[in-house]
Motif scaffolding. Structure first.
Motif, PDB file in Angstrom:
ATOM      1  N   ILE A 205       0.840  -1.205   0.000  1.00  0.00           N
ATOM      2  CA  ILE A 205       0.000   0.000   0.000  1.00  0.00           C
ATOM      3  C   ILE A 205       0.869   1.247   0.000  1.00  0.00           C
ATOM      4  O   ILE A 205       0.579   2.225  -0.698  1.00  0.00           O
ATOM      5  N   ARG A 206       1.944   1.214   0.776  1.00  0.00           N
ATOM      6  CA  ARG A 206       2.861   2.359   0.821  1.00  0.00           C
ATOM      7  C   ARG A 206       3.493   2.626  -0.540  1.00  0.00           C
ATOM      8  O   ARG A 206       3.579   3.772  -0.991  1.00  0.00           O
ATOM      9  N   ASP A 207       3.891   1.564  -1.228  1.00  0.00           N
ATOM     10  CA  ASP A 207       4.601   1.720  -2.498  1.00  0.00           C
ATOM     11  C   ASP A 207       3.674   2.038  -3.665  1.00  0.00           C
ATOM     12  O   ASP A 207       4.035   2.801  -4.558  1.00  0.00           O
ATOM     13  N   ASN A 208       2.486   1.432  -3.674  1.00  0.00           N
ATOM     14  CA  ASN A 208       1.559   1.656  -4.794  1.00  0.00           C
ATOM     15  C   ASN A 208       0.137   1.350  -4.317  1.00  0.00           C
ATOM     16  O   ASN A 208      -0.347   0.230  -4.448  1.00  0.00           O
ATOM     17  N   GLU A 209      -0.506   2.364  -3.776  1.00  0.00           N
ATOM     18  CA  GLU A 209      -1.830   2.159  -3.197  1.00  0.00           C
ATOM     19  C   GLU A 209      -2.858   1.748  -4.244  1.00  0.00           C
ATOM     20  O   GLU A 209      -3.709   0.889  -3.997  1.00  0.00           O
ATOM     21  N   SER A 210      -2.777   2.358  -5.413  1.00  0.00           N
ATOM     22  CA  SER A 210      -3.746   2.049  -6.471  1.00  0.00           C
ATOM     23  C   SER A 210      -3.674   0.584  -6.874  1.00  0.00           C
ATOM     24  O   SER A 210      -4.701  -0.074  -7.092  1.00  0.00           O
ATOM     25  N   ARG A 211      -2.454   0.061  -6.955  1.00  0.00           N
ATOM     26  CA  ARG A 211      -2.296  -1.340  -7.332  1.00  0.00           C
ATOM     27  C   ARG A 211      -2.824  -2.259  -6.230  1.00  0.00           C
ATOM     28  O   ARG A 211      -3.432  -3.295  -6.516  1.00  0.00           O
ATOM     29  N   ALA A 212      -2.599  -1.867  -4.967  1.00  0.00           N
ATOM     30  CA  ALA A 212      -3.116  -2.664  -3.859  1.00  0.00           C
ATOM     31  C   ALA A 212      -4.643  -2.724  -3.899  1.00  0.00           C
ATOM     32  O   ALA A 212      -5.241  -3.772  -3.652  1.00  0.00           O
ATOM     33  N   VAL A 213      -5.272  -1.600  -4.250  1.00  0.00           N
ATOM     34  CA  VAL A 213      -6.736  -1.565  -4.376  1.00  0.00           C
ATOM     35  C   VAL A 213      -7.190  -2.477  -5.500  1.00  0.00           C
ATOM     36  O   VAL A 213      -8.166  -3.239  -5.368  1.00  0.00           O
ATOM     37  N   SER A 214      -6.454  -2.436  -6.621  1.00  0.00           N
ATOM     38  CA  SER A 214      -6.830  -3.254  -7.777  1.00  0.00           C
ATOM     39  C   SER A 214      -6.688  -4.752  -7.498  1.00  0.00           C
ATOM     40  O   SER A 214      -7.363  -5.577  -8.114  1.00  0.00           O
ATOM     41  N   LEU A 215      -5.820  -5.093  -6.533  1.00  0.00           N
ATOM     42  CA  LEU A 215      -5.633  -6.497  -6.162  1.00  0.00           C
ATOM     43  C   LEU A 215      -6.685  -6.977  -5.161  1.00  0.00           C
ATOM     44  O   LEU A 215      -6.697  -8.140  -4.775  1.00  0.00           O
ATOM     45  N   GLY A 216      -7.546  -6.067  -4.750  1.00  0.00           N
ATOM     46  CA  GLY A 216      -8.653  -6.451  -3.887  1.00  0.00           C
ATOM     47  C   GLY A 216      -8.464  -6.194  -2.407  1.00  0.00           C
ATOM     48  O   GLY A 216      -9.309  -6.586  -1.607  1.00  0.00           O
ATOM     49  N   TYR A 217      -7.367  -5.563  -2.023  1.00  0.00           N
ATOM     50  CA  TYR A 217      -7.145  -5.271  -0.613  1.00  0.00           C
ATOM     51  C   TYR A 217      -8.001  -4.093  -0.166  1.00  0.00           C
ATOM     52  O   TYR A 217      -8.138  -3.109  -0.897  1.00  0.00           O
ATOM     53  N   ARG A 218      -8.562  -4.205   1.020  1.00  0.00           N
ATOM     54  CA  ARG A 218      -9.337  -3.109   1.594  1.00  0.00           C
ATOM     55  C   ARG A 218      -8.368  -2.145   2.269  1.00  0.00           C
ATOM     56  O   ARG A 218      -8.083  -2.263   3.463  1.00  0.00           O
ATOM     57  N   VAL A 219      -7.890  -1.215   1.483  1.00  0.00           N
ATOM     58  CA  VAL A 219      -6.787  -0.354   1.894  1.00  0.00           C
ATOM     59  C   VAL A 219      -7.098   0.420   3.168  1.00  0.00           C
ATOM     60  O   VAL A 219      -6.264   0.509   4.081  1.00  0.00           O
ATOM     61  N   ASN A 220      -8.278   0.993   3.257  1.00  0.00           N
ATOM     62  CA  ASN A 220      -8.609   1.806   4.426  1.00  0.00           C
ATOM     63  C   ASN A 220      -8.607   1.001   5.718  1.00  0.00           C
ATOM     64  O   ASN A 220      -8.254   1.513   6.783  1.00  0.00           O
ATOM     65  N   GLN A 221      -8.991  -0.265   5.633  1.00  0.00           N
ATOM     66  CA  GLN A 221      -8.969  -1.098   6.824  1.00  0.00           C
ATOM     67  C   GLN A 221      -7.533  -1.356   7.299  1.00  0.00           C
ATOM     68  O   GLN A 221      -7.255  -1.372   8.498  1.00  0.00           O
TER      69      GLN A 221
END
Length: 328
Positions: A205-221
């Motif tokens: 998430i730190r390195d590439n938040e958009s990619r983490a979101v696209s992989l299905g991770y619930r970033v805000n949590q």
């Protein structure tokens, strides 16, 4: 701007892949730290050492949020300071034993981190940082006005009490042993968090938040979780400090305390496991042994920070890690 500059200085040490040799080296460093913790009070003043350890744990907690979560908070003094107040109040007024008082302060910081984090993570970048600062200022003015905090006088003459009702903490060396154990296990907990699957997601998430979101991770949590963990450990440091120095004051919750922990993290090495410890050691030592210069200590700290940014943006430990090509 400060947010961008801090995050642009991506820690090289954190980006280096870890091998078995690297992990073996880190284990040796942990053993070395344990040995130093045992030997240090034989050479140095225990009260000075306890101050270093409390602030080192505070810096480690902050580095978990900034170095591995990529979130720059300007309000971490809120958790450190409010935990200090509740710990001191619990020990002095309610007569809690030191371990219960420290636990009370830590839980207070966790709850405050949950509330403040839920509000702050709705924004990103400098907006996130400004929200954390605003919330911390609210905590400061609450501490200034609330009756139980003692206002500008703070809570003084906090009893150290007896650990588990049996071990007196009146002696500095006994108190040091407790602080050393809290620091060491706090450091181990942070190390485990960093190297867990949760920690790996945080780095993504730190390195590439958009990619983490696209992989299905619930970033805000994940952001909220690391925010609460960081606040909780910062509270543990603040609660312990209140028992050690038998005092909780506005200094602990002031915005300058938030700036100080940022300075410790960046000087030591953001995104490194051991960097914040070195940063805390440098800053606390400067404050202790340069106290005779009065307000000039702040100027000297500023000069050190500027030199660190200009000469080695990775921090002291970050620079060593880059030279050794080993994550530290």
């Amino acid at each position: 701007m400060a947010d961008t500059a801090a995050l642009d200085a991506a820690p090289i040490a954190a980006a280096l892949p870890e091998s078995r040799d690297d992990k073996a080296l880190q284990r040796k460093i942990f053993v070395g730290i344990a040995v130093l913790l045992v030997a240090a009070p034989m050479v140095l003043y225990p009260v000075y050492l306890m101050k270093v350890l409390c602030f080192a744990l505070f810096a480690l907690a902050f580095n978990l949020l900034l170095g591995y979560g990529g979130l720059l908070s300007f309000g971490h003094a809120a958790y450190f300071g409010m935990a200090s107040y509740l710990s001191a109040y619990g020990a002095k007024v309610w007569g809690f034993s030191p371990e219960v008082a420290i636990l009370l302060g830590t839980l207070t910081a966790a709850l405050l981190g949950l509330v403040f984090g839920a509000l702050a993570i709705r924004r990103q970048g400098i907006y996130f940082s400004m929200i954390t600062l605003a919330l911390a200022q609210m905590a400061f003015f609450f501490a200034l006005q609330a009756k139980f905090t003692g206002g500008e006088d703070g809570i003084q003459a906090v009893p150290r009490g007896n650990l588990f009702g049996a071990i007196s903490l009146a002696d500095d060396r006994t108190m040091y042993a407790l602080v050393a154990v809290i620091f060491f296990f706090g450091m181990l907990a942070i190390y485990r968090i960093i190297h867990s699957p949760f920690g790996q997601v945080l780095k993504a998430i730190r390195d590439n938040e958009s990619r983490a979101v696209s992989l299905g991770y619930r970033v805000n949590q994940y952001k909220l979780a690391v925010f609460v963990l960081s606040a909780t450990l910062a509270g543990l440091a603040g609660a312990t400090k209140a028992i050690v120095f038998q005092l909780a004051s506005l200094t602990d919750v002031h915005w300058s305390m938030s700036g100080e922990v940022v300075l410790m993290t960046l000087v030591g090495g953001m995104g490194t496991v051991f960097g914040p410890i070195v940063g805390a050691l440098v800053i606390v030592t400067m404050e202790t042994y340069l106290a005779q210069f009065g307000a000039w200590v702040t100027v000297i700290q500023g000069c050190v920070f500027v030199l660190c940014v200009l000469l080695f943006r990775e921090g002291v430990v970050g620079l060593i890690a880059r030279k050794l090509r080993r994550p530290l």
